[in-house]
Design an enzyme around this catalytic site. Structure first.
Site, short mmCIF file in Angstrom:
data_model
loop_
_atom_site.label_atom_id
_atom_site.label_comp_id
_atom_site.label_asym_id
_atom_site.label_seq_id
_atom_site.Cartn_x
_atom_site.Cartn_y
_atom_site.Cartn_z
N CYS A 28 70.32 134.13 100.02
CA CYS A 28 69.06 134.27 99.46
C CYS A 28 67.89 133.33 100.64
CB CYS A 28 68.77 132.45 98.64
SG CYS A 28 66.94 131.83 98.29
N GLU A 29 66.96 134.68 100.95
CA GLU A 29 65.77 134.10 102.11
C GLU A 29 64.88 133.11 101.63
OE1 GLU A 29 63.92 137.53 101.83
OE2 GLU A 29 62.11 137.69 100.38
N HIS A 30 64.51 133.18 100.99
CA HIS A 30 63.83 131.66 100.52
C HIS A 30 64.44 130.23 100.81
CE1 HIS A 30 61.87 133.55 96.66
NE2 HIS A 30 61.24 134.33 97.99
N HIS A 31 66.00 130.14 101.25
CA HIS A 31 66.92 128.67 100.77
C HIS A 31 67.94 129.21 102.22
CE1 HIS A 31 64.91 128.61 96.82
NE2 HIS A 31 64.17 127.44 97.21
N GLN A 50 67.80 138.60 95.04
CA GLN A 50 68.80 139.39 94.15
C GLN A 50 68.46 140.65 93.67
OE1 GLN A 50 70.60 136.78 91.05
NE2 GLN A 50 70.56 138.92 89.62
N HIS A 91 73.36 131.68 92.22
CA HIS A 91 72.47 131.05 93.45
C HIS A 91 72.85 129.71 93.65
CE1 HIS A 91 69.72 134.84 93.01
NE2 HIS A 91 70.78 134.42 91.90
N CYS A 118 71.63 128.08 95.97
CA CYS A 118 70.09 127.07 96.14
C CYS A 118 69.92 126.84 94.81
CB CYS A 118 69.29 127.69 96.88
SG CYS A 118 68.05 129.52 95.74
ZN LIG Z 1 67.02 130.62 97.32
#
Ligand SMILES: [Zn+2]
Length: 185
Positions: free
Chosen positions: A76-79, A117, A145, A147
């Protein structure tokens, strides 16, 4: 390619920022391990879906080809935490088909990157539609996920489902693929 030295320094800094002792036994090789792992997790940037989809063979029929339960793990590129699950791909060929293992390779190309995703789902569908040129394709992705689940925002085992359709594909085929979602892991 990942700048390993830079990645190691960053991980060392991150560990220190958490108030941990970077030099203690369990952690001293962690920066190097993480840098190596990051290189593996992002190897998809240097791989080509077009290449995997170039080895096709002739098929005159127009039966639906279904490859279900392709396991994947992405980041996941956010976390920078893993999300993982299964991809189901169905397409109606237009004269050519590809070896089933190649579809799994295409999933890897896009999973091994920093991802969302929804984008991974769209990229897999776009690559198949562009390079294999089927009449239509549907790609469904179901993923957990970490995260979300590791922090308790969502319960472990809960999954997010997305799907993308390109070209002409029957409602029946869409129904078939969507019926696979939520099957036993
Ligand atoms: Zn994430």
């Amino acid at each position: 390619m990942v700048d390993k030295q830079r990645a190691e320094n960053a991980v060392r800094e991150l560990i220190a920022a958490m108030g941990e002792d970077v030099e203690r036994e369990g952690l001293k090789d962690t920066p190097e391990r993480v840098a190596r792992m990051l290189a593996e997790l992002t190897a998809g940037y240097h791989d080509s879906a077009a290449e995997h989809l170039s080895k096709t063979f002739e098929e005159s029929g127009s039966a639906l080809v279904l490859e279900r339960d392709i396991s994947f793990s992405s980041t996941c590129e956010h976390h920078l935490m893993p999300f993982f699950g299964k991809v189901h791909i169905a397409y109606v060929p237009s004269g050519k088909v590809v070896g089933l293992s190649k579809l799994a390779r295409v999933v890897e190309v896009f999973a091994r990157r920093l991802q969302l995703q929804e984008r991974m789902n769209a990229e897999i569908a776009d690559a198949i539609f562009r390079h294999l040129a089927p009449r239509g394709v549907i790609v469904a992705v179901e993923a957990e996920h970490t995260c979300m689940t590791a922090r308790g925002v969502k319960k472990p085992g809960s999954s997010t489902v997305t799907y993308a359709v390109r070209g002409e594909i029957s409602e029946q085929a869409i129904g078939l693929v969507m019926s696979l979602v939520g099957g036993k892991r």
